[in-house]
Design an enzyme around this catalytic site. Structure first.
Site, PDB file in Angstrom:
ATOM      1  CG  ASP A  13      -2.639   3.141  -6.871  1.00 31.40           C
ATOM      2  OD1 ASP A  13      -3.582   3.898  -6.545  1.00 31.40           O
ATOM      3  OD2 ASP A  13      -1.831   3.428  -7.776  1.00 31.40           O
ATOM      4  CG  HIS A  30      -9.828   5.483   0.915  1.00 32.23           C
ATOM      5  ND1 HIS A  30      -8.824   5.108   0.042  1.00 32.23           N
ATOM      6  CD2 HIS A  30     -10.105   6.784   0.617  1.00 32.23           C
ATOM      7  CE1 HIS A  30      -8.518   6.146  -0.732  1.00 32.23           C
ATOM      8  NE2 HIS A  30      -9.287   7.165  -0.414  1.00 32.23           N
ATOM      9  CG  LEU A 124       3.292  -9.163  10.583  1.00 34.96           C
ATOM     10  CD1 LEU A 124       4.136  -9.522   9.360  1.00 34.96           C
ATOM     11  CD2 LEU A 124       1.812  -9.105  10.188  1.00 34.96           C
ATOM     12  NE  ARG A 174       1.386   2.251  -7.759  1.00 35.57           N
ATOM     13  CZ  ARG A 174       1.759   3.506  -7.747  1.00 35.57           C
ATOM     14  NH1 ARG A 174       3.040   3.807  -7.809  1.00 35.57           N
ATOM     15  NH2 ARG A 174       0.882   4.478  -7.673  1.00 35.57           N
TER      16      ARG A 174
HETATM   17  C1  FPP Z   1      -4.784   4.432  -2.926  1.00 34.41           C
HETATM   18  O1  FPP Z   1      -5.957   4.414  -3.691  1.00 34.41           O
HETATM   19  C2  FPP Z   1      -5.054   4.296  -1.505  1.00 34.41           C
HETATM   20  C3  FPP Z   1      -4.782   5.228  -0.558  1.00 34.41           C
HETATM   21  C4  FPP Z   1      -4.174   6.523  -0.887  1.00 34.41           C
HETATM   22  C5  FPP Z   1      -5.122   4.990   0.863  1.00 34.41           C
HETATM   23  C6  FPP Z   1      -4.888   3.628   1.416  1.00 34.41           C
HETATM   24  C7  FPP Z   1      -5.551   3.550   2.715  1.00 34.41           C
HETATM   25  C8  FPP Z   1      -6.268   2.517   3.186  1.00 34.41           C
HETATM   26  C9  FPP Z   1      -6.434   1.221   2.483  1.00 34.41           C
HETATM   27  C10 FPP Z   1      -6.932   2.743   4.488  1.00 34.41           C
HETATM   28  C11 FPP Z   1      -6.658   1.776   5.530  1.00 34.41           C
HETATM   29  C12 FPP Z   1      -5.262   1.673   5.914  1.00 34.41           C
HETATM   30  C13 FPP Z   1      -4.846   1.120   7.061  1.00 34.41           C
HETATM   31  C14 FPP Z   1      -3.393   0.945   7.290  1.00 34.41           C
HETATM   32  C15 FPP Z   1      -5.767   0.651   8.111  1.00 34.41           C
HETATM   33  P1  FPP Z   1      -6.344   5.708  -4.524  1.00 34.41           P
HETATM   34  O2  FPP Z   1      -7.253   6.519  -3.685  1.00 34.41           O
HETATM   35  O3  FPP Z   1      -5.107   6.376  -4.988  1.00 34.41           O
HETATM   36  O4  FPP Z   1      -7.126   5.047  -5.713  1.00 34.41           O
HETATM   37  P2  FPP Z   1      -7.209   5.584  -7.227  1.00 34.41           P
HETATM   38  O5  FPP Z   1      -5.816   5.538  -7.765  1.00 34.41           O
HETATM   39  O6  FPP Z   1      -8.106   4.563  -7.846  1.00 34.41           O
HETATM   40  O7  FPP Z   1      -7.796   6.942  -7.171  1.00 34.41           O
END
Ligand code: FPP
Length: 231
Positions: A13, A30, A124, A174
């Site tokens: 997150d 991301h 893994l 988290r």
């Molecule tokens: C949460 O941050 C993150 C996500 C919803 C996406 C996670 C995805 C990746 C890290 C991409 C790569 C993944 C793989 C498996 C290769 P948020 O957007 O909710 O952040 P915020 O709470 O600050 O808005």
């Protein structure tokens, strides 16, 4: 280190906030977050962790702006294709779990190919939860369980969850200061240790994961028993 967790699961997150702090679009967060995924996998392999799972996209995330969803899905496809050689080189078994009904056929094809090609790897197990929610999982399991009940062939309820065969997480991490489970592994986290950190996901790298594992290792897990009973 003693008392290593067998299965670490992470709610990644804070990508959006990380990007915003730098005056950039959310997708940059991301992309940088994908680097953290890489770093955490590397450490998991180095430490001999058996299962690392990541909450990449929830069923609720389909409500995000269309361009962000598209960006995330293409980042997912790109990561899978790019990292496949790394999976093989490091003996990583790769899995994607979740509700596939809204995923594109192309992405499903890439996922299945990567899963098949790495299925016999014994190091893994890396699991990406994509279009997943705990309530979805329990609901789909209950539906199939009820059908088998009617036929008189129902087995253990756990075996109907999409995580069948995967041990429950020992440690849930988290990032970004939020302290909630947000419809993630609701059934499977019954006895999981929780670790919350203010670090935003793109800044969560090997040293941060190591700290989380250290904290876990120092905790006493009783599974409903007394301290004396578990000694
Ligand atoms: C949460 O941050 C993150 C996500 C919803 C996406 C996670 C995805 C990746 C890290 C991409 C790569 C993944 C793989 C498996 C290769 P948020 O957007 O909710 O952040 P915020 O709470 O600050 O808005």
């Amino acid at each position: 280190m003693e008392n290593l967790p067998k299965h670490i699961t992470i709610i990644m997150d804070g990508n959006g906030r990380w990007a915003k702090q730098r005056g950039k679009e959310r997708i940059y967060g991301h992309i940088e977050g994908a680097e953290s995924v890489r770093a955490c996998c590397e450490l998991a392999v180095e430490m001999g962790i058996e299962y690392l799972s990541l909450y990449a996209f929830s069923t609720e995330n389909w409500n995000r702006p269309k361009d962000e969803i598209m960006g995330l899905m293409s980042l997912m496809a790109k990561s899978i294709l790019e990292e496949k050689p790394t999976f093989q080189k490091n003996n990583i078994r790769f899995m994607v779990l979740g509700d596939r009904s809204q995923l594109s056929e192309e992405l499903i094809g890439d996922i299945d190919k990567a899963m098949e090609e790495t299925a016999s790897n014994t190091g893994l197990t890396l699991i990406v939860f994509l279009s997943y929610s705990g309530k979805w999982d329990i609901r789909q399991a209950a539906t199939r369980y009820a059908e088998d009940m009617k036929k008189g062939v129902a087995g253990e309820f756990e075996d109907y969850l999409c995580t069948k065969g995967i041990p429950d997480p020992d440690l849930l991490i988290r990032t970004s200061g939020e302290q909630r489970i947000s419809n993630f592994l609701l059934w499977q986290c019954a006895y999981t240790e929780f670790y919350f950190t203010d670090t935003l996901w793109p800044d969560f790298r090997k040293p941060q994961l190591r700290s989380a594992i250290k904290t876990y290792a120092s905790r006493e897990r009783r599974f409903g028993k007394t301290s004396e009973q578990i000694k």
